[in-house]
Motif scaffolding. Structure first.
Motif, PDB file in Angstrom:
ATOM      1  N   ALA A  57       0.838  -1.204   0.000  1.00 36.30           N
ATOM      2  CA  ALA A  57       0.000   0.000   0.000  1.00 36.30           C
ATOM      3  C   ALA A  57       0.872   1.253   0.000  1.00 36.30           C
ATOM      4  O   ALA A  57       0.592   2.224  -0.716  1.00 36.30           O
ATOM      5  CB  ALA A  57      -0.931   0.003   1.206  1.00 36.30           C
ATOM      6  N   GLY A  58       1.931   1.233   0.790  1.00 37.27           N
ATOM      7  CA  GLY A  58       2.838   2.369   0.824  1.00 37.27           C
ATOM      8  C   GLY A  58       3.571   2.565  -0.485  1.00 37.27           C
ATOM      9  O   GLY A  58       3.742   3.700  -0.956  1.00 37.27           O
ATOM     10  N   LEU A  59       4.025   1.470  -1.083  1.00 36.46           N
ATOM     11  CA  LEU A  59       4.690   1.540  -2.379  1.00 36.46           C
ATOM     12  C   LEU A  59       3.758   2.128  -3.434  1.00 36.46           C
ATOM     13  O   LEU A  59       4.148   3.016  -4.209  1.00 36.46           O
ATOM     14  CB  LEU A  59       5.154   0.146  -2.802  1.00 36.46           C
ATOM     15  CG  LEU A  59       5.697   0.002  -4.224  1.00 36.46           C
ATOM     16  CD1 LEU A  59       6.881   0.935  -4.470  1.00 36.46           C
ATOM     17  CD2 LEU A  59       6.088  -1.453  -4.499  1.00 36.46           C
ATOM     18  N   GLU A  60       2.513   1.677  -3.461  1.00 37.29           N
ATOM     19  CA  GLU A  60       1.531   2.187  -4.433  1.00 37.29           C
ATOM     20  C   GLU A  60       1.279   3.688  -4.222  1.00 37.29           C
ATOM     21  O   GLU A  60       1.206   4.460  -5.191  1.00 37.29           O
ATOM     22  CB  GLU A  60       0.228   1.408  -4.297  1.00 37.29           C
ATOM     23  CG  GLU A  60      -0.841   1.808  -5.312  1.00 37.29           C
ATOM     24  CD  GLU A  60      -2.111   0.982  -5.162  1.00 37.29           C
ATOM     25  OE1 GLU A  60      -3.157   1.402  -5.705  1.00 37.29           O
ATOM     26  OE2 GLU A  60      -2.068  -0.068  -4.499  1.00 37.29           O
ATOM     27  N   TYR A  61       1.159   4.101  -2.964  1.00 37.80           N
ATOM     28  CA  TYR A  61       0.923   5.514  -2.648  1.00 37.80           C
ATOM     29  C   TYR A  61       2.084   6.377  -3.140  1.00 37.80           C
ATOM     30  O   TYR A  61       1.880   7.433  -3.764  1.00 37.80           O
ATOM     31  CB  TYR A  61       0.744   5.660  -1.142  1.00 37.80           C
ATOM     32  CG  TYR A  61       0.682   7.088  -0.646  1.00 37.80           C
ATOM     33  CD1 TYR A  61      -0.461   7.871  -0.837  1.00 37.80           C
ATOM     34  CD2 TYR A  61       1.761   7.658   0.028  1.00 37.80           C
ATOM     35  CE1 TYR A  61      -0.510   9.183  -0.376  1.00 37.80           C
ATOM     36  CE2 TYR A  61       1.709   8.960   0.497  1.00 37.80           C
ATOM     37  CZ  TYR A  61       0.574   9.719   0.287  1.00 37.80           C
ATOM     38  OH  TYR A  61       0.527  11.018   0.741  1.00 37.80           O
ATOM     39  N   LEU A  62       3.302   5.941  -2.896  1.00 36.46           N
ATOM     40  CA  LEU A  62       4.473   6.725  -3.289  1.00 36.46           C
ATOM     41  C   LEU A  62       4.623   6.788  -4.804  1.00 36.46           C
ATOM     42  O   LEU A  62       4.952   7.842  -5.370  1.00 36.46           O
ATOM     43  CB  LEU A  62       5.730   6.131  -2.659  1.00 36.46           C
ATOM     44  CG  LEU A  62       5.844   6.286  -1.140  1.00 36.46           C
ATOM     45  CD1 LEU A  62       6.963   5.417  -0.591  1.00 36.46           C
ATOM     46  CD2 LEU A  62       6.080   7.751  -0.773  1.00 36.46           C
ATOM     47  N   GLU A  63       4.379   5.668  -5.470  1.00 37.91           N
ATOM     48  CA  GLU A  63       4.501   5.668  -6.929  1.00 37.91           C
ATOM     49  C   GLU A  63       3.427   6.539  -7.560  1.00 37.91           C
ATOM     50  O   GLU A  63       3.666   7.178  -8.597  1.00 37.91           O
ATOM     51  CB  GLU A  63       4.437   4.234  -7.458  1.00 37.91           C
ATOM     52  CG  GLU A  63       5.695   3.438  -7.133  1.00 37.91           C
ATOM     53  CD  GLU A  63       5.728   2.065  -7.768  1.00 37.91           C
ATOM     54  OE1 GLU A  63       6.824   1.561  -8.049  1.00 37.91           O
ATOM     55  OE2 GLU A  63       4.630   1.469  -7.956  1.00 37.91           O
ATOM     56  N   ASP A  64       2.252   6.609  -6.925  1.00 34.15           N
ATOM     57  CA  ASP A  64       1.205   7.506  -7.417  1.00 34.15           C
ATOM     58  C   ASP A  64       1.627   8.965  -7.268  1.00 34.15           C
ATOM     59  O   ASP A  64       1.469   9.764  -8.201  1.00 34.15           O
ATOM     60  CB  ASP A  64      -0.100   7.244  -6.657  1.00 34.15           C
ATOM     61  CG  ASP A  64      -1.217   8.175  -7.106  1.00 34.15           C
ATOM     62  OD1 ASP A  64      -1.589   8.131  -8.292  1.00 34.15           O
ATOM     63  OD2 ASP A  64      -1.713   8.943  -6.260  1.00 34.15           O
ATOM     64  N   LEU A  65       2.173   9.326  -6.113  1.00 34.67           N
ATOM     65  CA  LEU A  65       2.660  10.692  -5.923  1.00 34.67           C
ATOM     66  C   LEU A  65       3.757  11.027  -6.932  1.00 34.67           C
ATOM     67  O   LEU A  65       3.807  12.124  -7.487  1.00 34.67           O
ATOM     68  CB  LEU A  65       3.207  10.874  -4.505  1.00 34.67           C
ATOM     69  CG  LEU A  65       2.223  10.932  -3.341  1.00 34.67           C
ATOM     70  CD1 LEU A  65       2.986  11.112  -2.037  1.00 34.67           C
ATOM     71  CD2 LEU A  65       1.218  12.062  -3.519  1.00 34.67           C
ATOM     72  N   ALA A  66       4.652  10.060  -7.162  1.00 37.16           N
ATOM     73  CA  ALA A  66       5.806  10.299  -8.029  1.00 37.16           C
ATOM     74  C   ALA A  66       5.434  10.356  -9.503  1.00 37.16           C
ATOM     75  O   ALA A  66       6.229  10.822 -10.330  1.00 37.16           O
ATOM     76  CB  ALA A  66       6.857   9.216  -7.803  1.00 37.16           C
ATOM     77  N   SER A  67       4.228   9.912  -9.851  1.00 39.20           N
ATOM     78  CA  SER A  67       3.816   9.918 -11.261  1.00 39.20           C
ATOM     79  C   SER A  67       3.452  11.316 -11.739  1.00 39.20           C
ATOM     80  O   SER A  67       3.396  11.578 -12.946  1.00 39.20           O
ATOM     81  CB  SER A  67       2.617   8.982 -11.461  1.00 39.20           C
ATOM     82  OG  SER A  67       1.465   9.467 -10.771  1.00 39.20           O
ATOM     83  N   ASP A  68       3.207  12.225 -10.807  1.00 36.50           N
ATOM     84  CA  ASP A  68       2.855  13.604 -11.154  1.00 36.50           C
ATOM     85  C   ASP A  68       4.124  14.387 -11.454  1.00 36.50           C
ATOM     86  O   ASP A  68       5.127  14.267 -10.756  1.00 36.50           O
ATOM     87  CB  ASP A  68       2.127  14.249  -9.973  1.00 36.50           C
ATOM     88  CG  ASP A  68       1.525  15.600 -10.326  1.00 36.50           C
ATOM     89  OD1 ASP A  68       1.281  15.850 -11.518  1.00 36.50           O
ATOM     90  OD2 ASP A  68       1.308  16.400  -9.401  1.00 36.50           O
ATOM     91  N   LYS A  69       4.093  15.192 -12.525  1.00 40.46           N
ATOM     92  CA  LYS A  69       5.238  16.045 -12.809  1.00 40.46           C
ATOM     93  C   LYS A  69       5.374  17.062 -11.687  1.00 40.46           C
ATOM     94  O   LYS A  69       4.413  17.716 -11.308  1.00 40.46           O
ATOM     95  CB  LYS A  69       5.062  16.745 -14.159  1.00 40.46           C
ATOM     96  CG  LYS A  69       5.214  15.808 -15.354  1.00 40.46           C
ATOM     97  CD  LYS A  69       5.197  16.570 -16.666  1.00 40.46           C
ATOM     98  CE  LYS A  69       5.414  15.626 -17.847  1.00 40.46           C
ATOM     99  NZ  LYS A  69       5.407  16.354 -19.146  1.00 40.46           N
ATOM    100  N   LEU A  70       6.591  17.188 -11.164  1.00 42.22           N
ATOM    101  CA  LEU A  70       6.779  17.937  -9.938  1.00 42.22           C
ATOM    102  C   LEU A  70       8.076  18.722  -9.999  1.00 42.22           C
ATOM    103  O   LEU A  70       9.108  18.204 -10.414  1.00 42.22           O
ATOM    104  CB  LEU A  70       6.821  16.956  -8.750  1.00 42.22           C
ATOM    105  CG  LEU A  70       7.010  17.519  -7.351  1.00 42.22           C
ATOM    106  CD1 LEU A  70       5.776  18.287  -6.927  1.00 42.22           C
ATOM    107  CD2 LEU A  70       7.293  16.385  -6.373  1.00 42.22           C
ATOM    108  N   GLU A  71       7.995  19.975  -9.593  1.00 41.79           N
ATOM    109  CA  GLU A  71       9.207  20.760  -9.408  1.00 41.79           C
ATOM    110  C   GLU A  71       9.508  20.751  -7.907  1.00 41.79           C
ATOM    111  O   GLU A  71       8.870  21.448  -7.129  1.00 41.79           O
ATOM    112  CB  GLU A  71       9.014  22.202  -9.882  1.00 41.79           C
ATOM    113  CG  GLU A  71      10.274  23.038  -9.765  1.00 41.79           C
ATOM    114  CD  GLU A  71      10.081  24.447 -10.311  1.00 41.79           C
ATOM    115  OE1 GLU A  71      10.847  25.326  -9.911  1.00 41.79           O
ATOM    116  OE2 GLU A  71       9.159  24.652 -11.120  1.00 41.79           O
ATOM    117  N   PRO A  72      10.482  19.920  -7.483  1.00 45.33           N
ATOM    118  CA  PRO A  72      10.719  19.758  -6.042  1.00 45.33           C
ATOM    119  C   PRO A  72      11.163  21.054  -5.378  1.00 45.33           C
ATOM    120  O   PRO A  72      11.728  21.947  -6.019  1.00 45.33           O
ATOM    121  CB  PRO A  72      11.851  18.710  -5.999  1.00 45.33           C
ATOM    122  CG  PRO A  72      11.868  18.074  -7.343  1.00 45.33           C
ATOM    123  CD  PRO A  72      11.384  19.118  -8.297  1.00 45.33           C
ATOM    124  N   SER A  73      10.900  21.157  -4.089  1.00 45.86           N
ATOM    125  CA  SER A  73      11.384  22.304  -3.327  1.00 45.86           C
ATOM    126  C   SER A  73      12.897  22.203  -3.179  1.00 45.86           C
ATOM    127  O   SER A  73      13.507  21.169  -3.474  1.00 45.86           O
ATOM    128  CB  SER A  73      10.736  22.331  -1.940  1.00 45.86           C
ATOM    129  OG  SER A  73      11.258  21.285  -1.143  1.00 45.86           O
TER     130      SER A  73
END
Length: 392
Positions: A57-73
């Protein structure tokens, strides 16, 4: 809670779904704890890394977050220990399926802009905030250390809130970020000299007594950074201590007005050390480095085992950064020649050691002695390094 115009845009999804979800977490926290605003942070430290603790569940949650294009802080962010040595899991016989999924978790964090160096001692590898900096850290021992020894300011974050803070670069302004919440609640006079594992025993005793309170210590001798690392870990694991003060040592102790002290005696320390062992059997695996070993601690191990052959199996857990320094100094070769190993990225608490054929774990960490029986279902022996390691 007050939001700036940019923070409102982040909350409304104008910077992408991952930032919006992160803002949702931070705003919810701020509302719960009645924070007036968000504050910019200088660094983050993120837990919730081991596959043992977060699972599919944690792996799926993180991969979902990481799938969004993101400009990190631009926040300096590091990860807690993983469940395996990420690069050498085959050499140490970690389960294959576990190790593959563990690496996927760390890869997802990397895509979110988090430094994929995995350690519970980020202050040893460059994630070192300044006095009074606001940060968002979630590893309990590191929270106690950074609040107390360095004097930066963080609440005891959960993994999701620390990750959200790392992505956004902000955290709600409440709790230990405020001066009025950093004063001691209980004071202790330790009437005996402390050495090595005594600091872990002290932390275990006091953590049980104060819970989430703020202890103040008057010690007979001056602790070094490794002693404070052990004290921090024990306080945070036996209780929920996020901040403590040591007279004449930590930066904020002078802000305290102490009159009444609880006495800690030599008998209290010795009884606790005995209590932390759950068996009299010899350990079949000795695990050091909880929290992760410093270079000085690895040097101590190397000096102890030099030109000898270890009878027990020995793991010394540390970060890949400290391991590189140990390699260059020759400490790694000395330990390996004696039959021991230095592992990176992981530790005995979050690794699946219960599935690897071990029954009794020898530790010099009160945190590990507290957690291994409950998290791994194994017996522990709590002793000083020199008592744990046996030679052929």
């Amino acid at each position: 809670m007050y939001l700036t115009k940019k923070e409102e845009k982040m909350s409304n999804g104008e910077y992408g779904e991952t930032i919006r979800k992160s803002m949702d977490i931070l705003i919810a926290l701020g509302d719960i704890y009645e924070a007036e605003k968000l504050v910019d942070i200088e660094s983050a430290q993120v837990s919730g890394v081991s596959y043992k603790t977060i699972g599919d569940a944690g792996l799926e949650y993180l991969e979902d977050l990481a799938s969004d294009k993101l400009e990190p802080s631009n926040v300096n962010s590091t990860l807690n220990p993983a469940g395996t040595d990420l690069d050498n899991w085959k050499s140490f016989n970690f389960p294959e399926d576990f190790s593959i999924k563990q690496n996927k978790i760390v890869d997802a964090y990397g895509k979110l802009g988090i430094n994929t160096t995995c350690t519970c001692t980020p202050y040893l590898i460059g994630n070192v905030p300044k006095f009074r900096d606001h940060v968002a850290w979630s590893e309990s021992s590191a929270v106690a250390y950074v609040n107390s020894v360095i004097g930066a300011r963080t609440n005891r974050e959960g993994g999701p809130s620390a990750l959200a803070a790392a992505i956004v670069g902000k955290t709600p302004m409440y709790g230990f970020h405020l001066d009025e919440n950093r004063v001691p609640t209980t004071a202790f006079n330790v009437e005996t000299d402390l050495k090595t594992i005594d600091y872990g025993a002290l932390g275990y005793i006091v953590g049980k007594q104060v819970g989430s309170g703020i202890p103040y210590f008057k010690l007979q001798n001056t602790p070094n950074n490794n002693d404070l690392k052990s004290l921090s870990a024990a306080l945070a694991s036996s209780g929920a201590v996020a901040l403590y003060h040591v007279e004449d040592v930590t930066p904020e102790y002078k802000n305290s007005e102490i009159t009444d002290f609880i006495t800690i005696s030599n008998n209290d320390i010795n009884e606790t050390k005995d209590k932390l062992s759950t068996t009299d059997r010899e350990p079949d695996l000795i695990c050091l480095g909880c929290p992760h070993a410093s270079l000085e601690e690895i040097k101590q191990v190397a000096n102890l085992v030099k030109d000898k052959t270890i009878k027990n199996e020995l793991w010394v857990c540390t970060s890949i950064n400290i391991k590189a320094a140990a390699d260059r100094m020759g400490f790694t070769k000395t330990i390996e020649n004696a039959g021991g190993h230095i592992l990176c990225d992981t530790c005995m608490v979050v690794a699946p050691i219960e599935d690897m054929g071990y029954e009794v774990i020898g530790v010099n960490s009160a945190k590990a002695a507290n957690y291994v029986p409950s998290m791994c279902g194994l017996d522990v022996i709590y002793k000083d390094l020199s008592e744990l390691v046996k030679f052929v």
